[in-house]
Write a protein that holds these residues in place. Sequence first.
Motif, PDB file in Angstrom:
ATOM      1  N   THR A  69       0.838  -1.207   0.000  1.00 49.18           N
ATOM      2  CA  THR A  69       0.000   0.000   0.000  1.00 49.18           C
ATOM      3  C   THR A  69       0.868   1.250   0.000  1.00 49.18           C
ATOM      4  OG1 THR A  69      -1.745  -1.168   1.199  1.00 49.18           O
ATOM      5  CG2 THR A  69      -1.804   1.245   1.255  1.00 49.18           C
ATOM      6  N   GLN A  70       1.900   1.245   0.837  1.00 48.04           N
ATOM      7  CA  GLN A  70       2.795   2.394   0.910  1.00 48.04           C
ATOM      8  C   GLN A  70       3.554   2.596  -0.397  1.00 48.04           C
ATOM      9  OE1 GLN A  70       3.094   4.821   2.878  1.00 48.04           O
ATOM     10  NE2 GLN A  70       4.974   5.745   2.080  1.00 48.04           N
ATOM     11  N   GLU A  71       3.915   1.507  -1.046  1.00 48.94           N
ATOM     12  CA  GLU A  71       4.655   1.609  -2.306  1.00 48.94           C
ATOM     13  C   GLU A  71       3.846   2.383  -3.342  1.00 48.94           C
ATOM     14  OE1 GLU A  71       6.627  -1.498  -5.497  1.00 48.94           O
ATOM     15  OE2 GLU A  71       6.654  -2.004  -3.363  1.00 48.94           O
ATOM     16  N   GLN A  72       2.566   2.101  -3.424  1.00 52.20           N
ATOM     17  CA  GLN A  72       1.713   2.832  -4.364  1.00 52.20           C
ATOM     18  C   GLN A  72       1.629   4.312  -3.988  1.00 52.20           C
ATOM     19  OE1 GLN A  72      -2.225   1.217  -4.864  1.00 52.20           O
ATOM     20  NE2 GLN A  72      -2.978   3.006  -5.979  1.00 52.20           N
ATOM     21  N   ILE A  73       1.464   4.579  -2.690  1.00 48.63           N
ATOM     22  CA  ILE A  73       1.395   5.972  -2.222  1.00 48.63           C
ATOM     23  C   ILE A  73       2.694   6.706  -2.514  1.00 48.63           C
ATOM     24  CG2 ILE A  73       1.254   7.420  -0.151  1.00 48.63           C
ATOM     25  CD1 ILE A  73      -0.668   5.220   0.979  1.00 48.63           C
ATOM     26  N   ALA A  74       3.821   6.047  -2.216  1.00 50.66           N
ATOM     27  CA  ALA A  74       5.127   6.678  -2.447  1.00 50.66           C
ATOM     28  C   ALA A  74       5.323   7.003  -3.918  1.00 50.66           C
ATOM     29  CB  ALA A  74       6.240   5.753  -1.954  1.00 50.66           C
ATOM     30  N   GLY A  75       4.889   6.101  -4.788  1.00 53.42           N
ATOM     31  CA  GLY A  75       5.011   6.356  -6.222  1.00 53.42           C
ATOM     32  C   GLY A  75       4.194   7.555  -6.655  1.00 53.42           C
ATOM     33  N   GLU A  76       2.985   7.679  -6.112  1.00 48.44           N
ATOM     34  CA  GLU A  76       2.121   8.813  -6.459  1.00 48.44           C
ATOM     35  C   GLU A  76       2.696  10.127  -5.937  1.00 48.44           C
ATOM     36  OE1 GLU A  76      -1.967   6.084  -6.276  1.00 48.44           O
ATOM     37  OE2 GLU A  76      -1.561   7.582  -4.721  1.00 48.44           O
ATOM     38  N   LEU A  77       3.226  10.108  -4.711  1.00 45.27           N
ATOM     39  CA  LEU A  77       3.807  11.326  -4.141  1.00 45.27           C
ATOM     40  C   LEU A  77       5.064  11.748  -4.910  1.00 45.27           C
ATOM     41  CD1 LEU A  77       3.389  10.572  -0.320  1.00 45.27           C
ATOM     42  CD2 LEU A  77       2.017  12.127  -1.736  1.00 45.27           C
ATOM     43  N   ASN A  78       5.851  10.760  -5.334  1.00 49.77           N
ATOM     44  CA  ASN A  78       7.036  11.083  -6.120  1.00 49.77           C
ATOM     45  C   ASN A  78       6.655  11.666  -7.475  1.00 49.77           C
ATOM     46  OD1 ASN A  78       9.240  10.676  -4.522  1.00 49.77           O
ATOM     47  ND2 ASN A  78       9.976   8.846  -5.560  1.00 49.77           N
ATOM     48  N   ALA A  79       5.652  11.069  -8.113  1.00 54.71           N
ATOM     49  CA  ALA A  79       5.228  11.554  -9.433  1.00 54.71           C
ATOM     50  C   ALA A  79       4.782  13.010  -9.361  1.00 54.71           C
ATOM     51  CB  ALA A  79       4.102  10.671  -9.967  1.00 54.71           C
ATOM     52  N   ALA A  80       4.211  13.416  -8.224  1.00 55.36           N
ATOM     53  CA  ALA A  80       3.741  14.797  -8.059  1.00 55.36           C
ATOM     54  C   ALA A  80       4.904  15.788  -7.992  1.00 55.36           C
ATOM     55  CB  ALA A  80       2.891  14.909  -6.797  1.00 55.36           C
ATOM     56  N   LYS A  81       6.114  15.294  -7.780  1.00 60.70           N
ATOM     57  CA  LYS A  81       7.278  16.185  -7.716  1.00 60.70           C
ATOM     58  C   LYS A  81       7.853  16.499  -9.100  1.00 60.70           C
ATOM     59  CE  LYS A  81       9.006  15.249  -3.019  1.00 60.70           C
ATOM     60  NZ  LYS A  81       8.041  14.341  -2.424  1.00 60.70           N
ATOM     61  N   VAL A  82       7.446  15.763 -10.110  1.00 55.37           N
ATOM     62  CA  VAL A  82       7.961  16.023 -11.461  1.00 55.37           C
ATOM     63  C   VAL A  82       7.585  17.449 -11.871  1.00 55.37           C
ATOM     64  CG1 VAL A  82       7.822  15.362 -13.891  1.00 55.37           C
ATOM     65  CG2 VAL A  82       7.884  13.590 -12.110  1.00 55.37           C
ATOM     66  N   GLY A  83       8.589  18.183 -12.336  1.00 58.58           N
ATOM     67  CA  GLY A  83       8.401  19.581 -12.716  1.00 58.58           C
ATOM     68  C   GLY A  83       8.840  20.557 -11.649  1.00 58.58           C
ATOM     69  N   GLN A  84       8.982  20.085 -10.412  1.00 55.75           N
ATOM     70  CA  GLN A  84       9.443  20.952  -9.333  1.00 55.75           C
ATOM     71  C   GLN A  84      10.972  21.088  -9.388  1.00 55.75           C
ATOM     72  OE1 GLN A  84       8.026  19.880  -5.415  1.00 55.75           O
ATOM     73  NE2 GLN A  84       6.006  19.288  -6.187  1.00 55.75           N
ATOM     74  N   THR A  85      11.472  22.191  -8.854  1.00 50.47           N
ATOM     75  CA  THR A  85      12.912  22.378  -8.700  1.00 50.47           C
ATOM     76  C   THR A  85      13.229  22.308  -7.211  1.00 50.47           C
ATOM     77  OG1 THR A  85      13.113  23.729 -10.699  1.00 50.47           O
ATOM     78  CG2 THR A  85      14.868  23.924  -9.053  1.00 50.47           C
ATOM     79  N   LEU A  86      14.080  21.358  -6.826  1.00 52.71           N
ATOM     80  CA  LEU A  86      14.368  21.080  -5.428  1.00 52.71           C
ATOM     81  C   LEU A  86      15.857  21.245  -5.147  1.00 52.71           C
ATOM     82  CD1 LEU A  86      12.211  17.824  -5.084  1.00 52.71           C
ATOM     83  CD2 LEU A  86      11.553  20.155  -4.434  1.00 52.71           C
TER      84      LEU A  86
END
Length: 434
Positions: free
Chosen positions: A357-374
């Motif tokens: 369950t966490q793996e799916q959540i982590a993947g979604e949260l990571n995908a939301a970072k695409v386009g950000q500058t960190l």
Amino acid sequence: MRKNQVDVITLGCSKNLVDSEQLIRQFLANGYKVSHNSSAVNGEIVVLNTCGFIGDAQEESINMILKMVEAKKSGRIGQVYVMGCLTERFMDELKKEIPEVDGYYGKFNWKNLLTDLGKAYHHDPLGGNRSITTPTHYAYMKISEGCNRSCSYCAIPIITGKHKSRPMESLLEEAKALVASGVKEIQLIAQDLTFYGLDIYKKNCLAELMQRLSDVQGLEWLRLHYAYPADFPREILDVMRERDNICNYLDIALQHISDRMLRAMRRRVTKAETYDLLCYMRQSVPGIHLRTTLMTGHPHETDQDFEELLQFVRDIRFDRMGAFVYSHESGTYAYEQYEDHIPLSVKQERMDRLMQTQEQIAGELNAAKVGQTLRTLIDRAEEEYFIGRTEYDSPEVDGEVLLARGEHPDLQVGHFYPVEIISADTFDLYGRIH
């Protein structure tokens, strides 16, 4: 076997690593050459710093002791010494079962090893009390020992005793020395950061400590491991929000969420209080990344309790999460009061479902970072990539940011760069210099 060579092997957590770093410094001050966690152990002296927290860690430590004893018998290494949490807890049993070890020491009396070798203990040797084994731009700093909590499953208080905070001035001096040596990121560690100061100052002083450490010139990042939810000092969130060099990151071990299990675990917090605290954290520090650890298979955990835990993970969507199965540890409250009645296969299946369950959540949260500058700190260079971390990633346990070396030939390890995230997988991010 190499003369005048010491191999130090560290198992377990970063708190153990700090102890090893202090020991390494002493060996260096006494003229030895020292390797840490070497792939080719061949020293005249080998010191194994063990973990004794749960069954798997104990087994790993014992297997390593036996491996070193065999290496000693074959002449590949010289003397073997064992220290740390496992020996603190099971000293007599180890001496009886593995007598080939040249000396056993606990977690706190390792200085006696130097005495037994006929060597002096050097106070502040070579200008510091530790030899950092991490990359030179970050280090762990232990602010206390022990724990005053009474969680049913935990053997840590048996091993380490009551909570003992280090004086604030000592910590400030260490932080300044670390930064002067090139450290840019300090990871604050303790069994329970959120108890800091209550024993020696009669009040919680973690917020004040964070303020004073963040004032150290040259400290770029300050990161917090490990908080406890009961009696959480909410004022630390204000400091985190207000100070740019305190990472918006918190490692808080929650273990479970159902009220039945929280009572059985003696956690002194309720489901409602936990949800409220996590909501408050995210409101107080926008963008905070939360890491937690959860447990499956504690005695009396039912399918319904586990389903509550699974729903909790779905509700909160932790940025980082780990899990482990319950281990029936002698001397703990649970060992004395409960039967370890849940089959290992059930414990493991529940843990696997949590992590899926966490793996799916982590993947979604990571995908939301695409386009950000960190802002990204480069930790190391590998064959194809420079490997870095954002303020939301702790070394060893969290994801990383990968930058292709062919596109970025001039990056330097230990330096910060603005990185645009161009793609993501479940745990890691891929980027390019913005």
